[in-house]
Design a protein around this motif. Structure first.
Motif, PDB file in Angstrom:
ATOM      1  N   ARG A 175       0.815  -1.211   0.000  1.00 40.56           N
ATOM      2  CA  ARG A 175       0.000   0.000   0.000  1.00 40.56           C
ATOM      3  C   ARG A 175       0.853   1.266   0.000  1.00 40.56           C
ATOM      4  O   ARG A 175       0.584   2.219  -0.723  1.00 40.56           O
ATOM      5  N   TRP A 176       1.919   1.256   0.835  1.00 37.42           N
ATOM      6  CA  TRP A 176       2.758   2.458   0.923  1.00 37.42           C
ATOM      7  C   TRP A 176       3.468   2.725  -0.410  1.00 37.42           C
ATOM      8  O   TRP A 176       3.685   3.877  -0.785  1.00 37.42           O
ATOM      9  N   ALA A 177       3.817   1.651  -1.140  1.00 37.07           N
ATOM     10  CA  ALA A 177       4.485   1.821  -2.434  1.00 37.07           C
ATOM     11  C   ALA A 177       3.512   2.343  -3.481  1.00 37.07           C
ATOM     12  O   ALA A 177       3.866   3.185  -4.321  1.00 37.07           O
ATOM     13  N   GLN A 178       2.269   1.865  -3.433  1.00 41.10           N
ATOM     14  CA  GLN A 178       1.248   2.363  -4.361  1.00 41.10           C
ATOM     15  C   GLN A 178       1.007   3.855  -4.167  1.00 41.10           C
ATOM     16  O   GLN A 178       0.874   4.608  -5.137  1.00 41.10           O
ATOM     17  N   LEU A 184       3.117   6.053  -3.013  1.00 37.76           N
ATOM     18  CA  LEU A 184       4.273   6.786  -3.548  1.00 37.76           C
ATOM     19  C   LEU A 184       4.206   6.862  -5.068  1.00 37.76           C
ATOM     20  O   LEU A 184       4.483   7.904  -5.665  1.00 37.76           O
ATOM     21  N   LYS A 185       3.845   5.764  -5.702  1.00 35.00           N
ATOM     22  CA  LYS A 185       3.766   5.742  -7.161  1.00 35.00           C
ATOM     23  C   LYS A 185       2.711   6.727  -7.666  1.00 35.00           C
ATOM     24  O   LYS A 185       2.941   7.472  -8.629  1.00 35.00           O
ATOM     25  N   GLU A 186       1.546   6.717  -7.008  1.00 33.99           N
ATOM     26  CA  GLU A 186       0.466   7.624  -7.412  1.00 33.99           C
ATOM     27  C   GLU A 186       0.842   9.083  -7.203  1.00 33.99           C
ATOM     28  O   GLU A 186       0.320   9.974  -7.877  1.00 33.99           O
ATOM     29  N   ALA A 187       1.779   9.330  -6.259  1.00 33.29           N
ATOM     30  CA  ALA A 187       2.230  10.700  -6.002  1.00 33.29           C
ATOM     31  C   ALA A 187       3.352  11.122  -6.944  1.00 33.29           C
ATOM     32  O   ALA A 187       3.875  12.235  -6.838  1.00 33.29           O
ATOM     33  N   GLY A 188       3.753  10.204  -7.861  1.00 33.50           N
ATOM     34  CA  GLY A 188       4.764  10.550  -8.861  1.00 33.50           C
ATOM     35  C   GLY A 188       6.189  10.220  -8.465  1.00 33.50           C
ATOM     36  O   GLY A 188       7.140  10.676  -9.125  1.00 33.50           O
ATOM     37  N   ALA A 189       6.382   9.429  -7.416  1.00 35.00           N
ATOM     38  CA  ALA A 189       7.736   9.080  -6.987  1.00 35.00           C
ATOM     39  C   ALA A 189       8.393   8.158  -8.009  1.00 35.00           C
ATOM     40  O   ALA A 189       7.723   7.450  -8.761  1.00 35.00           O
ATOM     41  N   TYR A 199      17.347   2.130 -15.466  1.00 33.27           N
ATOM     42  CA  TYR A 199      17.915   2.189 -14.124  1.00 33.27           C
ATOM     43  C   TYR A 199      19.427   1.992 -14.121  1.00 33.27           C
ATOM     44  O   TYR A 199      20.059   2.027 -13.075  1.00 33.27           O
ATOM     45  N   GLY A 200      19.986   1.757 -15.309  1.00 35.94           N
ATOM     46  CA  GLY A 200      21.433   1.566 -15.386  1.00 35.94           C
ATOM     47  C   GLY A 200      22.220   2.820 -15.072  1.00 35.94           C
ATOM     48  O   GLY A 200      23.368   2.760 -14.610  1.00 35.94           O
ATOM     49  N   GLN A 201      21.625   4.001 -15.295  1.00 38.33           N
ATOM     50  CA  GLN A 201      22.323   5.262 -15.078  1.00 38.33           C
ATOM     51  C   GLN A 201      22.040   5.864 -13.700  1.00 38.33           C
ATOM     52  O   GLN A 201      22.612   6.892 -13.346  1.00 38.33           O
ATOM     53  N   ALA A 202      21.147   5.233 -12.952  1.00 38.23           N
ATOM     54  CA  ALA A 202      20.808   5.781 -11.637  1.00 38.23           C
ATOM     55  C   ALA A 202      21.993   5.673 -10.681  1.00 38.23           C
ATOM     56  O   ALA A 202      22.646   4.637 -10.613  1.00 38.23           O
ATOM     57  N   ARG A 203      22.264   6.763  -9.940  1.00 35.70           N
ATOM     58  CA  ARG A 203      23.396   6.745  -9.019  1.00 35.70           C
ATOM     59  C   ARG A 203      23.115   5.881  -7.797  1.00 35.70           C
ATOM     60  O   ARG A 203      23.976   5.159  -7.322  1.00 35.70           O
ATOM     61  N   ARG A 204      21.920   5.998  -7.285  1.00 34.47           N
ATOM     62  CA  ARG A 204      21.538   5.204  -6.128  1.00 34.47           C
ATOM     63  C   ARG A 204      20.205   4.510  -6.407  1.00 34.47           C
ATOM     64  O   ARG A 204      19.210   5.161  -6.694  1.00 34.47           O
ATOM     65  N   THR A 205      20.236   3.210  -6.329  1.00 36.00           N
ATOM     66  CA  THR A 205      19.016   2.437  -6.552  1.00 36.00           C
ATOM     67  C   THR A 205      18.829   1.474  -5.390  1.00 36.00           C
ATOM     68  O   THR A 205      19.754   0.757  -5.015  1.00 36.00           O
ATOM     69  N   LEU A 206      17.638   1.449  -4.824  1.00 34.77           N
ATOM     70  CA  LEU A 206      17.306   0.544  -3.730  1.00 34.77           C
ATOM     71  C   LEU A 206      16.392  -0.553  -4.257  1.00 34.77           C
ATOM     72  O   LEU A 206      15.347  -0.278  -4.827  1.00 34.77           O
ATOM     73  N   VAL A 207      16.817  -1.808  -4.088  1.00 33.60           N
ATOM     74  CA  VAL A 207      15.997  -2.955  -4.468  1.00 33.60           C
ATOM     75  C   VAL A 207      15.336  -3.474  -3.200  1.00 33.60           C
ATOM     76  O   VAL A 207      16.011  -3.864  -2.249  1.00 33.60           O
ATOM     77  N   ILE A 208      14.003  -3.474  -3.176  1.00 29.47           N
ATOM     78  CA  ILE A 208      13.256  -3.970  -2.021  1.00 29.47           C
ATOM     79  C   ILE A 208      12.807  -5.391  -2.318  1.00 29.47           C
ATOM     80  O   ILE A 208      12.030  -5.630  -3.243  1.00 29.47           O
ATOM     81  N   GLY A 209      13.302  -6.334  -1.536  1.00 24.62           N
ATOM     82  CA  GLY A 209      13.051  -7.758  -1.771  1.00 24.62           C
ATOM     83  C   GLY A 209      14.381  -8.484  -1.809  1.00 24.62           C
ATOM     84  O   GLY A 209      15.348  -7.975  -2.374  1.00 24.62           O
ATOM     85  N   GLY A 210      14.439  -9.661  -1.206  1.00 27.50           N
ATOM     86  CA  GLY A 210      15.703 -10.375  -1.119  1.00 27.50           C
ATOM     87  C   GLY A 210      15.670 -11.756  -1.740  1.00 27.50           C
ATOM     88  O   GLY A 210      16.459 -12.618  -1.361  1.00 27.50           O
TER      89      GLY A 210
END
Length: 339
Positions: free
Chosen positions: A296-299, A301-306, A321-332
């Motif tokens: 829910r929290w991710a939805q 954020l997405k709807e807010a344009g994040a 996403y190859g050019q992104a300086r910082r990328t966070l992957v959620i899930g292991g």
């Protein structure tokens, strides 16, 4: 396993419910196991019958059947130091609870299909508890909804049953080609080699992919890695295209999305965003490919344009996403690590 016609397991004999890793091999040499002792390559996969016999032996020998409480959990509440589980049978108490609930009782049923099922329509999901595969051998017109791995394999199987004409089978899927979502998702997570062995493919002969790898068409992509001889994604895709073309499965593909189903005296009428289809029976082979899990929290954020995306979204592009300086992957899990 019976519903999808599994004769031999997809995993090796060392994957069993007993503690000693070689337990199933030892059981196969006993008087009880010898009549069903059958293994096939690669990696010595046991017959379903042998595996089931071994399971019964382990359950009986360890008195696991005495631990079985037959009931379905409805609610859980906390009472002091205990957890109280309300079921449709006895009320149970425990200090700790382990959930080992898979997806076997939760096949994906769209709302329009669920309504028809409850009103007695001739529609089934291959993972329904009451699904019987033999009942579908005589069906004159069958519509497979879903053009992924399972749907394409089922259509290939159905068209080769005795007396079954390909004109009586159709695959309904909104994508431009069969296996489109599978191809997109495996590319999105950067999969170079499959996670399953080469014997898991959409053709009927179990060694089909190995044979294809030796042909002129497949040799250029023939690459396998251990364990279990896992094929490259490129080889698997080339083999899928070969199977689809050779068996004319692409001619069975109706590119549309099911929206509603109704029943008349003789047929099931499927309303789509394209043509209206008729079938005597319908098989649902709808996976989770178009239903990525969004907390829910991710939805929000997405709807807010994040700048947040799910790797299984249809519009996800890994290269962005190859050019992104910082990328966070959620899930292991495996997909997160591959990504």
């Amino acid at each position: 396993t019976a519903s999808c016609g599994m004769a031999f397991l997809r995993s090796p004999a060392t994957h069993n419910i007993d503690r000693p890793i070689l337990s199933l091999y030892r059981f196969a040499k006993t008087r009880q196991g010898q009549p069903h002792a059958a293994f096939i390559p690669p990696y010595n996969r046991p017959s379903l019958k042998l595996f089931q016999r071994h399971c019964r032996h382990v359950i009986s020998a360890n008195h696991l059947d005495r631990l079985h409480v037959r009931g379905r959990a409805h609610t859980i509440r906390k009472d002091g130091q205990s957890l109280v589980v309300e079921t449709d049978g006895p009320t149970l108490k425990a200090r700790r609870i382990l959930l080992a609930i898979g997806m076997s009782e939760q096949p994906c049923w769209p709302h329009w299909a669920r309504y028809l099922k409850y009103n007695g329509g001739r529609i089934a999901h291959i993972f329904d508890p009451d699904f019987k595969r033999d009942q579908w051998r005589q069906a004159r017109r069958t519509l497979v909804i879903g053009g992924g791995i399972h749907g394409t394999y089922l259509a290939n199987l159905l068209t080769h049953l005795p007396g079954r004409l390909s004109e009586r089978v159709r695959i309904l899927d909104p994508q431009p080609e069969l296996l489109h979502v599978w191809s997109h998702n495996t590319a999105s997570c950067g999969m170079a080699f499959l996670r399953s062995p080469a014997t898991h493919n959409i053709d009927r002969p179990i060694l089909s992919l190995y044979r294809f790898a030796k042909t002129r068409q497949g040799r250029a992509h023939a690459a396998f890695i251990p364990p279990y001889n896992r094929p490259s994604r490129e080889l698997f895709q080339q083999h899928c295209r070969h199977v689809i073309t050779a068996n004319h499965l692409d001619r069975l593909h109706v590119r549309a999305r099911a929206q509603a189903i109704r029943q008349d005296d003789r047929f099931l009428i499927v309303e789509t965003d394209g043509p209206t289809l008729k079938a005597r029976r319908i098989l649902l082979a709808i996976g989770m490919g178009e239903q990525p899990c969004w907390p829910r929290w991710a939805q929000q954020l997405k709807e807010a344009g994040a700048r947040i995306a799910h790797i299984f979204d249809p519009d996800f592009k890994r290269d962005h996403y190859g050019q992104a300086r910082r990328t966070l992957v959620i899930g292991g899990g495996l997909t997160a690590v591959q990504t």
